[in-house]
Scaffold this motif. Structure first.
Motif, PDB file in Angstrom:
ATOM      1  N   PRO A 158       0.802  -1.236   0.000  1.00  0.00           N
ATOM      2  CA  PRO A 158       0.000   0.000   0.000  1.00  0.00           C
ATOM      3  C   PRO A 158       0.835   1.286   0.000  1.00  0.00           C
ATOM      4  N   MET A 159       2.070   1.225   0.438  1.00  0.00           N
ATOM      5  CA  MET A 159       2.899   2.435   0.472  1.00  0.00           C
ATOM      6  C   MET A 159       3.825   2.561  -0.733  1.00  0.00           C
ATOM      7  N   ALA A 160       3.647   1.714  -1.738  1.00  0.00           N
ATOM      8  CA  ALA A 160       4.473   1.775  -2.948  1.00  0.00           C
ATOM      9  C   ALA A 160       3.925   2.848  -3.888  1.00  0.00           C
ATOM     10  N   ILE A 161       4.821   3.448  -4.644  1.00  0.00           N
ATOM     11  CA  ILE A 161       4.434   4.512  -5.578  1.00  0.00           C
ATOM     12  C   ILE A 161       3.831   3.890  -6.833  1.00  0.00           C
ATOM     13  N   VAL A 162       2.657   4.407  -7.237  1.00  0.00           N
ATOM     14  CA  VAL A 162       1.963   3.934  -8.428  1.00  0.00           C
ATOM     15  C   VAL A 162       2.149   4.909  -9.589  1.00  0.00           C
ATOM     16  N   VAL A 163       2.103   6.212  -9.295  1.00  0.00           N
ATOM     17  CA  VAL A 163       2.247   7.239 -10.325  1.00  0.00           C
ATOM     18  C   VAL A 163       3.265   8.270  -9.861  1.00  0.00           C
ATOM     19  N   PHE A 164       4.257   8.518 -10.710  1.00  0.00           N
ATOM     20  CA  PHE A 164       5.227   9.579 -10.440  1.00  0.00           C
ATOM     21  C   PHE A 164       4.597  10.909 -10.847  1.00  0.00           C
ATOM     22  N   HIS A 165       4.624  11.862  -9.951  1.00  0.00           N
ATOM     23  CA  HIS A 165       4.046  13.188 -10.185  1.00  0.00           C
ATOM     24  C   HIS A 165       4.861  13.937 -11.226  1.00  0.00           C
ATOM     25  N   GLN A 166       4.181  14.584 -12.168  1.00  0.00           N
ATOM     26  CA  GLN A 166       4.866  15.462 -13.111  1.00  0.00           C
ATOM     27  C   GLN A 166       4.327  16.886 -13.045  1.00  0.00           C
ATOM     28  N   ALA A 167       3.005  17.033 -13.065  1.00  0.00           N
ATOM     29  CA  ALA A 167       2.410  18.369 -12.972  1.00  0.00           C
ATOM     30  C   ALA A 167       0.997  18.240 -12.421  1.00  0.00           C
ATOM     31  N   ASP A 168       0.555  19.273 -11.728  1.00  0.00           N
ATOM     32  CA  ASP A 168      -0.802  19.276 -11.184  1.00  0.00           C
ATOM     33  C   ASP A 168      -1.338  20.693 -11.165  1.00  0.00           C
ATOM     34  N   VAL A 169      -2.645  20.826 -11.008  1.00  0.00           N
ATOM     35  CA  VAL A 169      -3.265  22.143 -11.044  1.00  0.00           C
ATOM     36  C   VAL A 169      -2.877  22.998  -9.842  1.00  0.00           C
ATOM     37  N   GLY A 170      -2.320  22.426  -8.812  1.00  0.00           N
ATOM     38  CA  GLY A 170      -1.834  23.188  -7.668  1.00  0.00           C
ATOM     39  C   GLY A 170      -0.602  24.018  -7.980  1.00  0.00           C
ATOM     40  N   GLU A 171       0.040  23.757  -9.122  1.00  0.00           N
ATOM     41  CA  GLU A 171       1.230  24.525  -9.511  1.00  0.00           C
ATOM     42  C   GLU A 171       0.907  25.983  -9.759  1.00  0.00           C
ATOM     43  N   PHE A 172      -0.333  26.268 -10.166  1.00  0.00           N
ATOM     44  CA  PHE A 172      -0.714  27.658 -10.403  1.00  0.00           C
ATOM     45  C   PHE A 172      -0.514  28.493  -9.142  1.00  0.00           C
ATOM     46  N   ILE A 173      -0.776  27.914  -7.991  1.00  0.00           N
ATOM     47  CA  ILE A 173      -0.634  28.637  -6.732  1.00  0.00           C
ATOM     48  C   ILE A 173       0.803  28.556  -6.219  1.00  0.00           C
ATOM     49  N   ARG A 174       1.397  27.353  -6.274  1.00  0.00           N
ATOM     50  CA  ARG A 174       2.750  27.184  -5.743  1.00  0.00           C
ATOM     51  C   ARG A 174       3.794  27.962  -6.526  1.00  0.00           C
ATOM     52  N   ASN A 175       3.638  28.036  -7.841  1.00  0.00           N
ATOM     53  CA  ASN A 175       4.662  28.666  -8.695  1.00  0.00           C
ATOM     54  C   ASN A 175       4.126  29.869  -9.443  1.00  0.00           C
ATOM     55  N   GLU A 176       3.206  30.624  -8.887  1.00  0.00           N
ATOM     56  CA  GLU A 176       2.587  31.703  -9.635  1.00  0.00           C
ATOM     57  C   GLU A 176       3.569  32.794 -10.040  1.00  0.00           C
ATOM     58  N   ASP A 177       4.689  32.936  -9.322  1.00  0.00           N
ATOM     59  CA  ASP A 177       5.676  33.955  -9.685  1.00  0.00           C
ATOM     60  C   ASP A 177       6.484  33.562 -10.924  1.00  0.00           C
ATOM     61  N   THR A 178       6.726  32.258 -11.104  1.00  0.00           N
ATOM     62  CA  THR A 178       7.584  31.816 -12.199  1.00  0.00           C
ATOM     63  C   THR A 178       6.824  31.226 -13.367  1.00  0.00           C
TER      64      THR A 178
END
Length: 180
Positions: A158-178
């Motif tokens: 259950p703690m194994a990684i199934v999908v490696f993250h590449q991009a998500d809609v939260g990036e708009f807030i986290r990286n809004e300056d760049t």
């Protein structure tokens, strides 16, 4: 702004085909008119030919952005997809992953998807295949790369990684300056 070279087009289409396969032709040949990809400041933009004609009236050094940014070319010549392409990738995605409601927030903070947070996965997903990540309510959240095949996912820890993250809609807030 200029058309992509053959090498740039090949690199970009190879990256897009990991996510949408042969559906790339549906992006260019649309029933509502012709669409094209153009390069400006190492970023690839997707726009209608009508908007492209209007953009020629603006000087190159004054033009910031036109159309939708699909991604950018790195200094080493690789193509990196941006989250702004999600709206165009999601309808044509061949392989999808749905995450449980408790895992949505974790994914939107930039974390990988674990087996414990996996809701559903498309059958016959290959390892290292590009996938679009959805919430259980069929809202596209981002995209990533499958770490394991569908069959391996069934018998994983259950703690194994199934999908490696590449991009998500939260990036708009986290990286809004760049993010441009």
């Amino acid at each position: 702004m200029r058309p992509l070279t053959d090498e740039e087009t090949k690199t970009m289409f190879e990256k897009l085909s990991k996510y949408i396969g042969e559906n790339i032709k549906l992006l260019v040949d649309r029933p509502d008119g012709g669409y094209c990809f153009r390069l400006h400041n190492d970023r690839v933009y997707y726009m209608s030919e009508k908007i492209l004609k209007l953009a020629t009236n603006v000087a190159r050094d004054k033009l910031v952005s036109v159309g939708t940014c699909f991604g950018k070319f790195t200094k080493t010549g690789k193509f990196r997809l941006h989250i702004t392409a999600l709206d165009f990738l999601a309808p044509y995605a061949k392989f999808k992953v749905w995450v449980k409601p408790g895992t949505e927030q974790s994914f939107l903070y930039g974390n990988h998807v674990l087996k414990s947070g996996l809701g559903r996965i498309t059958e016959n997903t290959a390892q290292y295949q590009g996938v679009v990540v959805y919430s259980m309510a069929d809202v596209p959240l981002g995209f990533g790369v499958a770490a394991k095949t569908t069959q391996e996912c069934r018998r994983m820890d259950p703690m194994a990684i199934v999908v490696f993250h590449q991009a998500d809609v939260g990036e708009f807030i986290r990286n809004e300056d760049t993010l441009t």
